[in-house]
Design a protein around this motif. Structure first.
Motif, PDB file in Angstrom:
ATOM      1  N   UNK A  63       0.837  -1.205   0.000  1.00 17.38           N
ATOM      2  CA  UNK A  63       0.000   0.000   0.000  1.00 17.38           C
ATOM      3  C   UNK A  63       0.868   1.250   0.000  1.00 17.38           C
ATOM      4  N   UNK A  64       1.969   1.182   0.719  1.00 17.56           N
ATOM      5  CA  UNK A  64       2.912   2.300   0.708  1.00 17.56           C
ATOM      6  C   UNK A  64       3.529   2.503  -0.664  1.00 17.56           C
ATOM      7  N   UNK A  65       3.803   1.395  -1.366  1.00 17.47           N
ATOM      8  CA  UNK A  65       4.346   1.509  -2.723  1.00 17.47           C
ATOM      9  C   UNK A  65       3.330   2.203  -3.631  1.00 17.47           C
ATOM     10  N   UNK A  66       2.068   1.764  -3.538  1.00 17.56           N
ATOM     11  CA  UNK A  66       1.036   2.394  -4.364  1.00 17.56           C
ATOM     12  C   UNK A  66       0.894   3.872  -4.005  1.00 17.56           C
ATOM     13  N   UNK A 124      -1.410   5.905   4.628  1.00 19.04           N
ATOM     14  CA  UNK A 124      -2.534   5.001   4.413  1.00 19.04           C
ATOM     15  C   UNK A 124      -3.206   4.706   5.753  1.00 19.04           C
ATOM     16  N   UNK A 125      -4.500   4.403   5.685  1.00 20.60           N
ATOM     17  CA  UNK A 125      -5.276   4.164   6.908  1.00 20.60           C
ATOM     18  C   UNK A 125      -4.701   3.014   7.720  1.00 20.60           C
ATOM     19  N   UNK A 126      -4.319   1.957   7.016  1.00 24.23           N
ATOM     20  CA  UNK A 126      -3.667   0.811   7.634  1.00 24.23           C
ATOM     21  C   UNK A 126      -2.588   0.336   6.683  1.00 24.23           C
ATOM     22  N   UNK A 127      -1.900  -0.725   7.065  1.00 29.02           N
ATOM     23  CA  UNK A 127      -0.852  -1.286   6.216  1.00 29.02           C
ATOM     24  C   UNK A 127      -1.265  -2.696   5.829  1.00 29.02           C
ATOM     25  N   UNK A 128      -1.556  -2.912   4.538  1.00 30.75           N
ATOM     26  CA  UNK A 128      -2.008  -4.234   4.089  1.00 30.75           C
ATOM     27  C   UNK A 128      -0.852  -5.226   4.196  1.00 30.75           C
ATOM     28  N   UNK A 164      -6.325   0.590   2.885  1.00 27.97           N
ATOM     29  CA  UNK A 164      -5.690   1.822   2.421  1.00 27.97           C
ATOM     30  C   UNK A 164      -6.459   3.067   2.828  1.00 27.97           C
ATOM     31  N   UNK A 165      -7.794   2.957   2.858  1.00 31.53           N
ATOM     32  CA  UNK A 165      -8.588   4.139   3.180  1.00 31.53           C
ATOM     33  C   UNK A 165      -8.627   5.157   2.060  1.00 31.53           C
ATOM     34  N   UNK A 166      -8.145   4.762   0.858  1.00 31.43           N
ATOM     35  CA  UNK A 166      -8.072   5.747  -0.215  1.00 31.43           C
ATOM     36  C   UNK A 166      -8.417   5.089  -1.550  1.00 31.43           C
ATOM     37  N   UNK A 167      -9.377   5.649  -2.218  1.00 35.60           N
ATOM     38  CA  UNK A 167      -9.938   5.062  -3.435  1.00 35.60           C
ATOM     39  C   UNK A 167      -8.898   4.660  -4.467  1.00 35.60           C
ATOM     40  N   UNK A 168      -7.955   5.549  -4.727  1.00 36.46           N
ATOM     41  CA  UNK A 168      -7.026   5.293  -5.829  1.00 36.46           C
ATOM     42  C   UNK A 168      -6.072   4.142  -5.544  1.00 36.46           C
ATOM     43  N   UNK A 169      -5.985   3.720  -4.293  1.00 34.40           N
ATOM     44  CA  UNK A 169      -5.055   2.636  -3.956  1.00 34.40           C
ATOM     45  C   UNK A 169      -5.730   1.268  -3.911  1.00 34.40           C
ATOM     46  N   UNK A 170      -7.052   1.245  -4.073  1.00 28.74           N
ATOM     47  CA  UNK A 170      -7.791  -0.012  -3.942  1.00 28.74           C
ATOM     48  C   UNK A 170      -7.475  -0.972  -5.087  1.00 28.74           C
ATOM     49  N   UNK A 171      -7.512  -0.477  -6.307  1.00 33.28           N
ATOM     50  CA  UNK A 171      -7.291  -1.366  -7.447  1.00 33.28           C
ATOM     51  C   UNK A 171      -5.901  -1.987  -7.457  1.00 33.28           C
ATOM     52  N   UNK A 172      -4.833  -1.205  -7.280  1.00 38.15           N
ATOM     53  CA  UNK A 172      -3.505  -1.846  -7.263  1.00 38.15           C
ATOM     54  C   UNK A 172      -3.420  -2.974  -6.242  1.00 38.15           C
ATOM     55  N   UNK A 173      -3.995  -2.766  -5.057  1.00 37.68           N
ATOM     56  CA  UNK A 173      -3.880  -3.816  -4.041  1.00 37.68           C
ATOM     57  C   UNK A 173      -4.814  -4.991  -4.331  1.00 37.68           C
ATOM     58  N   UNK A 174      -5.933  -4.746  -4.988  1.00 41.59           N
ATOM     59  CA  UNK A 174      -6.800  -5.857  -5.389  1.00 41.59           C
ATOM     60  C   UNK A 174      -6.068  -6.741  -6.395  1.00 41.59           C
ATOM     61  N   UNK A 175      -5.385  -6.115  -7.343  1.00 43.78           N
ATOM     62  CA  UNK A 175      -4.605  -6.883  -8.326  1.00 43.78           C
ATOM     63  C   UNK A 175      -3.488  -7.668  -7.633  1.00 43.78           C
TER      64      UNK A 175
END
Lengths: 359, 359, 359, 359
Positions: free
Chosen positions: C254-257, D247-251, D275-286
């Motif tokens: 998440x930090x990378x993103x 980020x809200x938390x660390x995945x 993440x708590x942030x919309x733009x970071x959701x997709x990268x982490x889902x992938x």
């Protein structure tokens, strides 16, 4: 934002204010505190709206512009330090309180020997767990109701008020019946239905900080209890999670000092769970006494090696006597210095005399 | 594992032992400590090999079976508490040491006024940064050599020994020339070439704990300095990283208590960096005094609002006077209690009398 | 705040601007970047002062109101993604880069077998440690210069560019002579003299994130390198400290993103140090490939059980082949989808087309 | 230690074994799992006692020497991957599951539009909160029963199974009546009475990892549910607390990879809370799809800016479509590669064929 209604205001008066705010798409809640109705608004209220309310709603006494998300627990709401009364023990400014006892109540003999030592040491309150939240389903889960009865019988014998943990809404009533103070454990700090329930139980509450709760999350957990009508709340720091494996948790005394600047509630320290190791309990208890905490919560056992729960962090009964003597020495020395200089920095948080809003 | 050679052993004697171990594919290093040669082996050595060495190598005096990865810093190596001497100040058991001064040396006037207050307060050592490691390349980086000269001039005037940070190998020599103790900052705790270099500089070293260093990593960093031949090392806890944004760091006093059970080196506490907030410095300084730390390191400034660095955490000079009075009160009260009972738990770590190996 | 001077401006031009700011008690520094002079101001500059400068100083081309404390590394300074060139390998948008090799260079045979596999797998860059920063002074510290020479010889044979760690200022020159990219290790992320030195070495730099560095601290560390005149910097996430003992560190993807939204520099991921465990390396490498990182840095060894350093986290050479095939599969699939839809969210950070300031 | 009794064993048979163990002062508990009785012992059992039990207690089928404190959740107990069935959706090996929907159910219109998009995107399960645990007592707490009814109505219309959070024992029954899977939220991960209650509710359970829970604590929380008789449990990683405020938390995807080696239960990932942030959701889902997780749980909203809860982390409905397409692309590409090579590392955890104990 907190809107304080005049004494004698009715449900309808409160609903009218909430209705006005709803017009502006602002969701407000009513809370009752110390016999008055208040309307709480999570966010800020524009200055013109504040003025409009005070001019157009006669039931509004004043609008308190509290910017923190917690309201009733804040020093902006009440500038002088609160006192919580457990049995005849007063916890708050001017008295350093020691609560001690076994992690889990195991037997009448164990509890009786411990209580005798707690009394002899000059500690104030007897602790003991009857319902034990355990990480593993296969660990000892406590004696339950039988434990509560033992705790009541023994504590009455020694004239010590008691504190014990309550783990779910269903048992709040029975725990409140047998003990003097309800403990909400660290893992339940954000169990909101439980916070609401202990807020209505009519007994003082000891609210432990969650192992990864920020100070703000902790104060908002306390706010749940106050908002439910109970302002007899004591905060208890018991260590937070860290990366170092040596101690069970990391005692955050800086957090204790910081939270005392934010709230009027008493704050105590649990050095037993903070360290998980017997030899580290006394140094941290002394530290808590010196830095201005309102008390400590300590685990002790007649025979720690045989304890059914957390034996490694329980001090022995002779160690308890020494520990109490130590913290009393520190508190007395600082108090004397304080009196002789008429003013002492470590206690400054209690002396702040902001214009008090809620007397 | 630590193999101590007899006094008078030669380089060849040491190499012979290392050679024997290499036969068994065990990599060993030679260190010199207090005038003797030792052979250090990271891992354990089978009992029969220990015996073989003692029987076949006349230069081997004894084999110390130290299981921790740090050896010279461990209580297994030396059971009694060490004393570090800075100027005429002795840091260790029996004296609580106060080091105070500005974060950064800014001017002669600023340093002079601060030093006068440090002296008046009864503090022991003057601190002041000349080479400042700053998170941003655009922040004030310190006065450098000019700062060192100011520090020397002012400290001599007041008769105070000094401590200042050294940030790279290249400046160890010049810093050692102008000051009495070299500080290795938190961010350099694992800068191993720097640790090696200060280990050879012939001056006491103040080693700050890294913001996310475990106790073991901290002790191994100290081991680098001792292994380079310098056993005048003081450990300094200055707060670790946590999830709570209220304080700059989280002061780990439980870690201080725990590390004192593992090492003979003195351990002090820096409440300024730990909290980042002026009002929290005094409570934590008092806590450090009560829990048995060997001293504190505090930032102060004649006019904190105008400080070029870390003003928010610097206390004022009048606050320094109060703070020193407070810690002295706590230490004196506990010492008196300690003497009257002939034994006191908080100091037990210093009293342990394990069979001493390294006198 | 960043004040960009016109091309051809002189030292005197820059000093004049710095002098004007000093008048307002604002400390500014000059940096040179891509052939131009810039004046950096840590804090904000009032609008009227911005205007005054532009009107009165002809050498000022524009004033960039960059609010983050890092300037040259920010997307406000440069909106398009940077590309770093190591040997003939281009790291940045459009190519996922694999760097692989042993933790420590141990022997010619070990390095040769590894490099052959790295080449065969289709990886891009050979890594290998010659100077090893080790937690314990008694652990293997690397082959030093001999290791550098081996690395150069073997890498030339296989036509692979190289990356290796540099641990102090004194060895920057020699490391730069023998290798293609300088790695600043996690424990040295805030070793500011070292950052400054690699900023002047004329070679690309791989900057690892410190184990408890915030994203802002990481970017400010990179800023030191850019401010010293080197914009060939790659960031590398390698896991942060957490409370869970199962993995060596906690990989913060998440930090990378998040950091990719803040900087134009390439960001890669080191799954080996992040986990410390061989079986977890491949899953995290695939995750890094899918989430849009610019590459990975992986440790591998012909015989991990016999590795002198970090064997537990080194994958075998056959595993490396599988891993590279896996990440290539993921990258290719996402690229094809991306092309077919003409637009793909995971890469959006590279596509942002803010009005670019620094072309 | 786990003692498996033969099929058809009675309560008396189990009590006899527990009685034998009590003789040796070992406290054991009986659990029922998949139609059989088991006796669980937290600690180890000496080999001779294991043998004695097998020789003298005909009801004992086998003694499983499981060394981890969790037993039924361990791969030692069951070596093949479990499958959990929610409605007609199978979660486990061979299918990557997408659960999506709003953080809080706000209105029929909001839920209907969201569900239509969830269906259209090809996601599997509709999520939506009716009882919302909120940090502040003054935040929106959910629609309660009305929300559950809306969820049931809308989900039936679209043929989507549902998951929703249950926050206390008292509402387990009603939540189980209206939905297909019960979610235990992160803050309730160690609410043991609640875990016990959902273990008896006869519905699949989605167990979120607490924000500072170790992997072991997480698995022991799952063990509470399995020990209460419910083995339809899915684990969900949603980010842990860290020191970085971005980020809200660390995945903790390394934790996901590690926990899959320890348990047979499916593990999914929640990139929204992480993440708590919309733009970071997709990268982490992938990333989750690539590293072998069994699915994701994502928050989406027709109009995130107006969401009553967690709008900042909710993706839009068009973004959901893209996201699902992305994760399907990644999963398909890796599966094809896997089939073509007949074996693929990321899935190795599912393929382990340890001698299975519990079929």
């Amino acid at each position: 934002m907190l809107i304080m209604l005049r004494r004698g205001s009715t449900e309808q008066d409160a609903q009218q204010v909430i209705g006005h705010l709803a017009w502006g798409e602002m969701a407000a809640s009513q809370v009752r505190h110390r016999g008055r109705r208040l309307v709480c608004l999570e966010h800020a209220l524009a200055l013109e709206l504040q003025r409009w309310l005070q001019e157009n709603c006669p039931q509004v006494e004043r609008v308190l512009d509290i910017k923190t998300p917690y309201k009733l627990t804040s020093v902006e709401y009440q500038s002088h330090a609160s006192e919580v009364v457990v049995g005849q023990v007063r916890i708050g400014p001017g008295h350093f309180c020691v609560m001690a006892g076994p992690c889990a109540i195991e037997s009448e003999d164990q509890l009786d020997r411990t209580a005798a030592a707690v009394k002899q040491a000059g500690a104030d309150i007897l602790r003991g767990g009857a319902f034990k939240p355990r990480t593993s389903p296969y660990s000892f889960q406590g004696l339950g109701l039988e434990g509560l009865k033992l705790l009541q019988r023994v504590s009455r014998h020694y004239g010590l008020p008691t504190v014990t943990e309550v783990v779910d809404c269903a048992s709040v009533e029975v725990v409140a019946e047998y003990t003097d103070m309800l403990q909400v454990g660290a893992r339940n700090m954000q169990n909101f239905p439980l916070l609401h329930e202990v807020g209505r139980a009519g007994k003082p509450v000891l609210l432990k900080r969650g192992p990864s709760a920020t100070l703000q999350e902790w104060l908002l957990a306390a706010e749940y209890i106050l908002a439910a009508g109970n302002d007899q709340v004591i905060l208890c720091e018991r260590g937070i999670k860290s990366f170092d494996p040596t101690t069970r948790n990391c005692l955050d005394l800086g957090g204790v000092a910081a939270v005392r600047e934010k709230t009027h509630l008493p704050v105590i320290v649990d050095p037993s769970h903070a360290t998980g190791k017997r030899s580290l309990v006394s140094p941290l208890a002394l530290a808590a006494a010196a830095m201005g905490a309102n008390g400590i919560l300590v685990e002790c056992h007649p025979c720690p090696e045989q304890a059914l729960c957390d034996g490694a962090q329980s001090i022995t009964l002779p160690q308890l006597l020494e520990l109490v003597k130590g913290v009393q020495t520190v508190v007395a020395a600082l108090e004397e210095m304080h009196h002789s200089t008429e003013r002492h920095f470590a206690y400054s948080a209690q002396e702040r005399e902001l214009p008090s809003l809620a007397r």
